[in-house]
Design an enzyme around this catalytic site. Structure first.
Site, short mmCIF file in Angstrom:
data_model
loop_
_atom_site.label_atom_id
_atom_site.label_comp_id
_atom_site.label_asym_id
_atom_site.label_seq_id
_atom_site.Cartn_x
_atom_site.Cartn_y
_atom_site.Cartn_z
N TYR A 63 62.12 45.14 -56.94
CA TYR A 63 63.36 44.74 -56.26
C TYR A 63 63.69 45.75 -55.14
CZ TYR A 63 68.16 43.83 -55.06
OH TYR A 63 69.30 43.58 -54.33
N ARG A 97 74.58 54.90 -58.32
CA ARG A 97 75.96 55.26 -57.92
C ARG A 97 76.91 54.06 -58.06
NH1 ARG A 97 76.52 55.67 -51.76
NH2 ARG A 97 76.49 53.42 -52.16
N ARG A 155 77.20 41.87 -61.02
CA ARG A 155 75.82 42.02 -60.55
C ARG A 155 75.19 43.19 -61.30
NH1 ARG A 155 75.66 41.22 -54.16
NH2 ARG A 155 73.58 40.62 -54.73
N PHE A 186 66.67 61.19 -38.20
CA PHE A 186 66.94 59.83 -38.65
C PHE A 186 66.44 59.59 -40.07
CE2 PHE A 186 67.53 55.31 -38.34
CZ PHE A 186 66.42 54.72 -38.92
C1 LIG Z 1 69.45 49.66 -48.29
C2 LIG Z 1 69.04 50.70 -47.25
C3 LIG Z 1 68.85 52.05 -47.92
C4 LIG Z 1 67.72 50.28 -46.60
C5 LIG Z 1 70.17 50.77 -46.17
N1 LIG Z 1 69.94 51.77 -45.10
C6 LIG Z 1 70.61 52.96 -45.17
O1 LIG Z 1 71.25 53.28 -46.16
C7 LIG Z 1 70.52 53.88 -43.97
C8 LIG Z 1 71.63 54.92 -43.98
C9 LIG Z 1 72.95 54.21 -43.81
O2 LIG Z 1 73.03 53.07 -43.40
N2 LIG Z 1 74.00 54.90 -44.19
C10 LIG Z 1 75.30 54.28 -44.12
C11 LIG Z 1 75.69 54.02 -45.55
C12 LIG Z 1 76.97 53.34 -45.60
O3 LIG Z 1 77.06 52.30 -44.88
O4 LIG Z 1 77.82 53.85 -46.29
C13 LIG Z 1 76.28 55.20 -43.46
O5 LIG Z 1 77.14 54.70 -42.74
O6 LIG Z 1 76.15 56.43 -43.70
O7 LIG Z 1 69.29 54.55 -43.89
C14 LIG Z 1 68.15 53.71 -44.07
C15 LIG Z 1 66.91 54.47 -43.68
C16 LIG Z 1 66.97 55.45 -42.71
C17 LIG Z 1 65.81 56.21 -42.42
C18 LIG Z 1 64.63 56.00 -43.10
C19 LIG Z 1 64.55 55.01 -44.10
C20 LIG Z 1 63.35 54.77 -44.83
C21 LIG Z 1 63.31 53.79 -45.80
C22 LIG Z 1 64.43 53.00 -46.06
C23 LIG Z 1 65.61 53.21 -45.39
C24 LIG Z 1 65.69 54.22 -44.40
C25 LIG Z 1 68.28 52.36 -43.41
C26 LIG Z 1 67.56 52.06 -42.25
C27 LIG Z 1 67.68 50.76 -41.71
CL1 LIG Z 1 66.79 50.37 -40.29
C28 LIG Z 1 68.50 49.80 -42.31
C29 LIG Z 1 69.24 50.14 -43.45
C30 LIG Z 1 69.14 51.41 -43.99
#
Ligand SMILES: CC(C)(C)CN1C(=O)[C@@H](CC(=O)N[C@@H](CC(=O)O)C(=O)O)O[C@H](c2cccc3ccccc23)c2cc(Cl)ccc21
Length: 340
Positions: free
Chosen positions: A141, A188, A198, A258
């Site tokens: 998942y 968390r 869920r 990043f």
């Molecule tokens: C579910 C998730 C972990 C993939 C979400 N995800 C992340 O969590 C973001 C961080 C983020 O969105 N933080 C938010 C959290 C919030 O909204 O509270 C913030 O505002 O600080 O980072 C990820 C992310 C960043 C860098 C490398 C990654 C490698 C593998 C998978 C995900 C990776 C992310 C990169 C992309 Cl392109 C798209 C989504 C994400």
């Protein structure tokens, strides 16, 4: 980001980015070259797909089709969805601006984003009915909703020429980056998800300590709840060594920041959650000041390794003697920091 030279639709995309991701938008906007727009669009497209998956008001049969077909909507200039009730519904309502800028990207970036959306939509549709039972299901998942994001991002890093081909080819390490973040989110968000009916905590873990996962929210089951919590955190710690190995290979500063910032936020969150009963009465978040401090510090490999070491030692120092996983947690924490 020079907003004055941007097209109205690209400016709208950066506006949506800043609206949908509080602290992380700045990190994306700091990315070098082609990656800035490519990852801004990738982030918004993924946020739109996630908003469809999260919207409990969409009937399941309609949602399955929406998820499986989502990647095709990237090519449909008119497509948008106005019926969502989700907090991030604006990305579905303004999707034409997002898809227009997706189609303006170079083909190499479009192919990666489209391929990841197709695979993620397929995987999400499977888990609309399939439960997270085994620990392998948990990994599957998390692969669908986050591991694939890592694989896609690493392909974008290599396509841009800012990182070596190996970065985009080692999909196992890229997958681990995502599993570490998503397992942390799931651990968390126990109470928030339980209130939404869920369940993302794997049955193989919680069923050893409770008849029903909701039992952990009852004070009389606190002991068992903490053992299960600590067990899942220990499982998430398994990804630290892959995460550190991946980051050791990065050469571009903006890409390093990043990748590193969410990873250090995750280890700090796991440490705050470890053996913490507050996970079952609310959502445990790291303090804003602490997060900002880490965002500024996590800009080189040695410091990131030191941050990982700091929080894993904090966890080891708090392992309850009676915890059945105490040996495994101790071994994993020490292993995570030996190799690098
Ligand atoms: C579910 C998730 C972990 C993939 C979400 N995800 C992340 O969590 C973001 C961080 C983020 O969105 N933080 C938010 C959290 C919030 O909204 O509270 C913030 O505002 O600080 O980072 C990820 C992310 C960043 C860098 C490398 C990654 C490698 C593998 C998978 C995900 C990776 C992310 C990169 C992309 Cl392109 C798209 C989504 C994400």
């Amino acid at each position: 980001c020079d907003f004055s030279t941007m097209s109205p639709s690209l400016r709208e995309c950066y506006d949506l980015l800043n609206k949908t991701s509080r602290s992380f938008a700045a990190v994306i906007q700091a990315l070098d070259g082609d990656l800035r727009n490519a990852i801004c669009i990738f982030y918004l497209v993924l946020r739109a797909l996630d908003t469809v998956e999260d919207d409990m008001t969409i009937p399941k049969d309609i949602k399955v089709t929406m998820l499986k077909e989502f990647h095709k909507r990237l090519l449909d200039p008119e497509w948008k969805y106005m019926e969502s009730k989700d907090q991030h519904k604006i990305v579905l309502e303004r999707f034409p601006s997002i898809s227009k800028e997706f189609r303006a990207l170079e083909e190499i970036y479009r192919d990666v984003i489209s391929d990841i959306c197709a695979k993620m939509g397929e995987g999400m549709s499977i888990y609309l009915d399939k439960k997270v039972d085994s620990m392998e299901d948990w990994d599957e998942y998390c692969h669908y909703v986050a591991g694939l994001v890592g694989i896609g991002l690493c392909r974008l890093f290599s396509c841009s020429g800012l990182e070596d081909p190996i970065v985009g080819e080692d999909t196992a390490l890229a997958n681990s980056l995502g599993l570490f973040l998503q397992k942390t989110n799931i651990i968390r968000d126990y109470l928030e998800d339980w209130n939404d009916k869920r369940i993302f905590w794997p049955r193989a873990a919680w069923s050893k300590y409770a008849k029903d996962i909701g039992d952990f929210a009852q004070p009389e089951n606190r002991e068992k709840a903490l053992v299960c919590l600590n067990e899942l955190i220990t499982s998430a710690l398994e990804h630290i060594s892959s995460s550190l190995l991946f980051m050791s290979r990065l050469k571009n500063q903006s890409i390093f920041n990043f990748v590193a910032i969410p990873q250090v936020m995750a280890i700090a969150t796991l440490e705050r959650c470890y053996n913490n009963p507050k996970v079952f009465t609310g959502v445990v978040k790291i303090r804003k000041g602490e997060a900002v401090r880490m965002m500024l510090d996590a800009n080189n490999f040695e410091t990131v390794k030191a941050i990982m070491r700091h929080f894993t030692i904090e966890i080891v120092d708090r392992i309850p003697e009676a915890d059945p996983n105490s040996k495994r947690t101790r071994v994993l924490c020490h292993k995570a920091l030996q190799d690098t």
